[in-house]
Structure formats: structure tokens, C-alpha cells
Design an enzyme around this catalytic site. Structure first.
Site, mmCIF file in Angstrom:
data_model
loop_
_atom_site.group_PDB
_atom_site.id
_atom_site.type_symbol
_atom_site.label_atom_id
_atom_site.label_comp_id
_atom_site.label_asym_id
_atom_site.label_seq_id
_atom_site.Cartn_x
_atom_site.Cartn_y
_atom_site.Cartn_z
ATOM 1 N N GLY A 151 4.692 -11.804 -66.635
ATOM 2 C CA GLY A 151 5.751 -10.557 -66.046
ATOM 3 C C GLY A 151 5.236 -10.213 -64.881
ATOM 4 O O GLY A 151 5.554 -10.880 -63.650
ATOM 5 N N GLY A 152 4.795 -8.892 -64.515
ATOM 6 C CA GLY A 152 4.407 -8.465 -63.314
ATOM 7 C C GLY A 152 3.722 -9.352 -62.393
ATOM 8 O O GLY A 152 4.102 -9.496 -61.072
ATOM 9 N N GLU A 199 11.203 -6.771 -75.363
ATOM 10 C CA GLU A 199 12.134 -5.586 -74.535
ATOM 11 C C GLU A 199 13.508 -5.903 -75.385
ATOM 12 O O GLU A 199 14.197 -4.803 -75.215
ATOM 13 C CB GLU A 199 11.881 -5.695 -73.252
ATOM 14 C CG GLU A 199 10.568 -5.298 -72.901
ATOM 15 C CD GLU A 199 10.281 -5.892 -71.469
ATOM 16 O OE1 GLU A 199 10.893 -6.623 -70.752
ATOM 17 O OE2 GLU A 199 8.983 -5.831 -71.147
ATOM 18 N N ASN A 220 8.316 -14.504 -65.894
ATOM 19 C CA ASN A 220 9.487 -13.644 -66.257
ATOM 20 C C ASN A 220 9.880 -12.597 -65.439
ATOM 21 O O ASN A 220 8.856 -11.475 -65.332
ATOM 22 C CB ASN A 220 9.437 -13.012 -67.793
ATOM 23 C CG ASN A 220 10.421 -12.350 -68.257
ATOM 24 O OD1 ASN A 220 11.259 -12.076 -67.621
ATOM 25 N ND2 ASN A 220 9.822 -11.415 -69.098
ATOM 26 N N TRP A 221 10.836 -12.757 -64.567
ATOM 27 C CA TRP A 221 11.114 -11.632 -63.357
ATOM 28 C C TRP A 221 11.474 -10.423 -64.209
ATOM 29 O O TRP A 221 11.732 -9.295 -63.352
ATOM 30 C CB TRP A 221 12.063 -12.150 -62.399
ATOM 31 C CG TRP A 221 11.494 -13.165 -61.520
ATOM 32 C CD1 TRP A 221 10.148 -13.713 -61.511
ATOM 33 C CD2 TRP A 221 12.239 -13.972 -60.543
ATOM 34 N NE1 TRP A 221 10.215 -14.797 -60.303
ATOM 35 C CE2 TRP A 221 11.350 -14.822 -59.596
ATOM 36 C CE3 TRP A 221 13.442 -13.692 -59.952
ATOM 37 C CZ2 TRP A 221 11.675 -15.748 -58.767
ATOM 38 C CZ3 TRP A 221 13.677 -14.501 -58.843
ATOM 39 C CH2 TRP A 221 12.932 -15.577 -58.157
ATOM 40 N N LYS A 222 11.819 -10.475 -65.261
ATOM 41 C CA LYS A 222 12.580 -9.168 -65.918
ATOM 42 C C LYS A 222 13.716 -8.570 -65.080
ATOM 43 O O LYS A 222 14.401 -9.580 -64.090
ATOM 44 C CB LYS A 222 11.569 -8.200 -66.203
ATOM 45 C CG LYS A 222 10.189 -8.761 -66.903
ATOM 46 C CD LYS A 222 9.658 -7.361 -67.484
ATOM 47 C CE LYS A 222 8.222 -8.227 -67.929
ATOM 48 N NZ LYS A 222 7.675 -7.005 -68.923
ATOM 49 N N GLU A 253 3.104 -12.783 -77.637
ATOM 50 C CA GLU A 253 2.992 -11.651 -76.631
ATOM 51 C C GLU A 253 2.937 -10.363 -77.446
ATOM 52 O O GLU A 253 4.017 -9.932 -77.737
ATOM 53 C CB GLU A 253 4.429 -11.406 -75.821
ATOM 54 C CG GLU A 253 4.947 -12.762 -74.875
ATOM 55 C CD GLU A 253 5.617 -12.367 -73.780
ATOM 56 O OE1 GLU A 253 5.170 -12.544 -72.585
ATOM 57 O OE2 GLU A 253 6.436 -11.640 -73.894
ATOM 58 N N HIS A 296 12.459 -11.700 -76.669
ATOM 59 C CA HIS A 296 11.591 -10.935 -75.863
ATOM 60 C C HIS A 296 11.389 -9.684 -76.695
ATOM 61 O O HIS A 296 12.452 -9.045 -76.971
ATOM 62 C CB HIS A 296 11.721 -10.836 -74.333
ATOM 63 C CG HIS A 296 10.772 -10.179 -73.624
ATOM 64 N ND1 HIS A 296 10.551 -8.863 -73.733
ATOM 65 C CD2 HIS A 296 9.842 -11.021 -72.889
ATOM 66 C CE1 HIS A 296 9.316 -8.691 -72.768
ATOM 67 N NE2 HIS A 296 9.118 -9.909 -72.083
ATOM 68 N N SER A 332 0.026 -9.243 -69.941
ATOM 69 C CA SER A 332 -0.936 -8.617 -68.607
ATOM 70 C C SER A 332 -1.624 -9.708 -68.278
ATOM 71 O O SER A 332 -2.850 -9.587 -68.022
ATOM 72 C CB SER A 332 -1.428 -7.352 -69.186
ATOM 73 O OG SER A 332 -0.628 -6.273 -69.280
ATOM 74 N N GLY A 339 3.185 -5.562 -69.931
ATOM 75 C CA GLY A 339 3.246 -4.625 -68.844
ATOM 76 C C GLY A 339 2.178 -3.366 -68.905
ATOM 77 O O GLY A 339 2.526 -2.196 -68.199
HETATM 78 C C1 PEP Z 1 6.310 -10.179 -70.205
HETATM 79 O O1 PEP Z 1 7.420 -9.532 -69.892
HETATM 80 O O2 PEP Z 1 6.756 -11.198 -70.951
HETATM 81 C C2 PEP Z 1 5.399 -9.979 -69.911
HETATM 82 C C3 PEP Z 1 4.300 -10.830 -70.359
HETATM 83 O O3 PEP Z 1 4.898 -8.952 -68.948
HETATM 84 P P1 PEP Z 1 3.464 -8.582 -68.027
HETATM 85 O O4 PEP Z 1 3.089 -9.920 -67.902
HETATM 86 O O5 PEP Z 1 4.226 -7.712 -67.146
HETATM 87 O O6 PEP Z 1 2.795 -7.967 -69.303
#
Ligand code: PEP
Length: 252
Positions: A234-235, A100, A9-11, A169, A98, A213, A175
Site C-alpha cells: 500500500g503506502g 477495507e 495498491n494505490w488505494k 494481509e 481487501h 506495512s 497501514g
Molecule cells: C494494502 O492496502 O493492501 C496494504 C498492504 O497497505 P500498507 O502496505 O499501507 O499496509
């Protein structure tokens, strides 16, 4: 056995130049990360880059995903992107619900369920995100929250529910660098698995991803849990080497 799924997920990150470098890097390392195994690899990119990344991933074994989809079919919904539009760009997966979007855009369980429905009717697999906040976990409400979120999607989508992907999640892990332990994650995945079992005789088809994470160091242990069928990343999906390490952990 289900094929594992690793979705990045590049966000709201990227640029034409950065996207090309990232996709090329992943493509170059993919064969050696996978070995003889098969893992479904997806990148969920900002909507404006769908066309670019559609071209970049062609023939590479990487699938294209979106980060959202509208709960409406078409019309006066400024800024939204419909499932049919995503289909025009060969999108195969759409993240829905998600945290967010639930938190920053006030998306409700019912809206998320409708988004999943629109994706499914366009032939796009929704990746339905569920997860509790830290306050909810500390209040012992984790199970209630994730079950309520998934129940709305089951209620709206009936027998199509076996076609979805679920992503657990925990909001407190996204994040933050704070990951659910493999035991914590597995416990919630088992709850979700039995909820799906009660909803469809084809529950075995449904992949339940962990997200929050997940990184190169912790992926292997998380992915070895019996009910963890992949990851939503994500990251770490923005770094070629880390993303490839996670893919190779899923290929073990
Ligand atoms: C996400 O945004 O779906 C996510 C899991 O982010 P991160 O891996 O950065 O926690």
C-alpha cells in the site's frame, strides 16, 4: 520456480499529474532494480485512472490492476465496475476482498468468492485478500479466519482455483506500520499453501503474497520466506524509491 509478484495498491490516492510522475519514476528505475531477474510488477489503481495508467504502462513491463471488481455481470448496480469493463482497459489483475472493502462495505466471503469468479471468467487474475483482525489473532483464531475466507473462494471457483493469487494481509498490519514478523507471516502462508494443495493438484502455481506495512526496510526478509511469493504494497507503493527497493528485494 514461480516468478515473484509485487503489486502496488494505490488505494484512493493519486491525480493525473501524480500518477504520471509515479509511473515514470518506477519505469526509469525498473531495469536496474531487477538486474537480470524477472519479477512481475503490477499497479492497482483507482478505477477512474485505469485509462490513463493503461497508456502510461504500455510496453514498460508493468501490468495494470484494479482494486475491486463487481460480483455482477452488468445492469442496475450503480457505481460498480464489471470484469468485462476492466478487460476493456487491459486490466490483468483485480484485488478482491481487501479488508477495507470487507470492513467499510460489508463484503462477505461469498461476495468475494463471486468477485473472484467474475474476474476469472473475464481472464483477469483475482488477488484474493484474506487476513485476521487483531482481536481474532489474540483470540487464537487466525488460522480459522483465513481458512474460512479462502474456503469460500475455493468452493465457488473449483478447478480454476490454481489461477488465483492469494494475498495474506493481517488487518492489524495494514497501514499501521506494524508488520507481521517473517515467522508469523510464513506460518500463515504455510497454512494457506496446504489448504490450496488439498484443493488442486496445481497448487504450486498459486502465488501467495504478503501485505501489511511491507516497506523498503523489511521486504527482503519477508520475501525470503519459502511460502512468500511476493507482496501487496500500500503506502510504500506511492513512493518511487521505496517501491523500487521492494521490487529489487523480490529480484534477489
Ligand atoms: C494494502 O492496502 O493492501 C496494504 C498492504 O497497505 P500498507 O502496505 O499501507 O499496509
Amino acid at each position: 520456480m514461480k516468478q515473484k509478484l509485487i503489486a502496488g495498491n494505490w488505494k484512493m490516492n493519486g491525480s493525473l499529474i501524480a500518477n504520471a510522475a509515479l509511473v515514470h519514476g518506477v519505469q526509469q528505475g525498473l531495469a536496474s532494480a531487477l538486474g537480470a531477474k524477472r519479477v512481475q510488477v503490477v499497479v492497482c489503481v483507482p478505477a477512474v485512472y485505469l485509462s490513463q495508467v493503461q497508456q502510461l504502462v504500455q510496453g514498460s513491463g508493468i501490468d495494470l490492476g484494479s482494486q475491486d471488481v463487481s460480483a455482477h455481470e452488468q445492469g442496475a448496480f450503480t457505481g460498480e465496475v464489471s470484469a468485462a469493463m476492466l478487460k476493456d482497459f487491459a486490466v490483468r489483475y483485480a484485488i478482491v476482498g481487501h479488508s477495507e472493502r470487507r470492513q467499510c462495505h460489508g463484503e462477505t466471503d461469498e461476495q468475494v468468492a463471486l468477485k473472484a469468479q467474475h474476474a476469472l471468467s473475464a481472464g483477469i487474475t483475482p488477488i484474493v485478500c484474506v487476513g485476521e483482525t487483531l482481536a481474532e489473532r489474540e483470540a487464537g483464531k487466525t488460522e480459522d479466519v483465513v481458512k474460512r475466507q479462502l474456503a469460500a473462494v475455493i468452493h465457488t471457483n473449483g478447478h480454476c482455483i490454481s489461477e488465483i493469487v492469494v494475498a495474506y494481509e493481517p488487518v492489524w498490519a495494514i497501514g499501521t506500520g506494524q508488520t507481521a514478523s517473517p515467522t508469523q507471516a510464513q506460518a500463515v502462508h504455510a497454512v494457506l499453501r496446504s489448504q490450496l494443495k488439498a484443493a488442486t493438484e496445481h497448487s504450486d502455481r498459486v502465488r501467495i503474497l504478503y501485505g501489511g506495512s511491507m516497506n523498503a526496510a523489511n521486504a527482503a526478509e519477508l520475501l525470503s520466506q519459502p511460502d512468500i511469493d511476493g507482496g501487496l504494497i500500500g503506502g510504500a507503493a506511492l513512493k518511487v524509491a521505496d517501491f523500487l527497493t521492494i521490487i529489487s528485494a523480490a529480484a534477489r
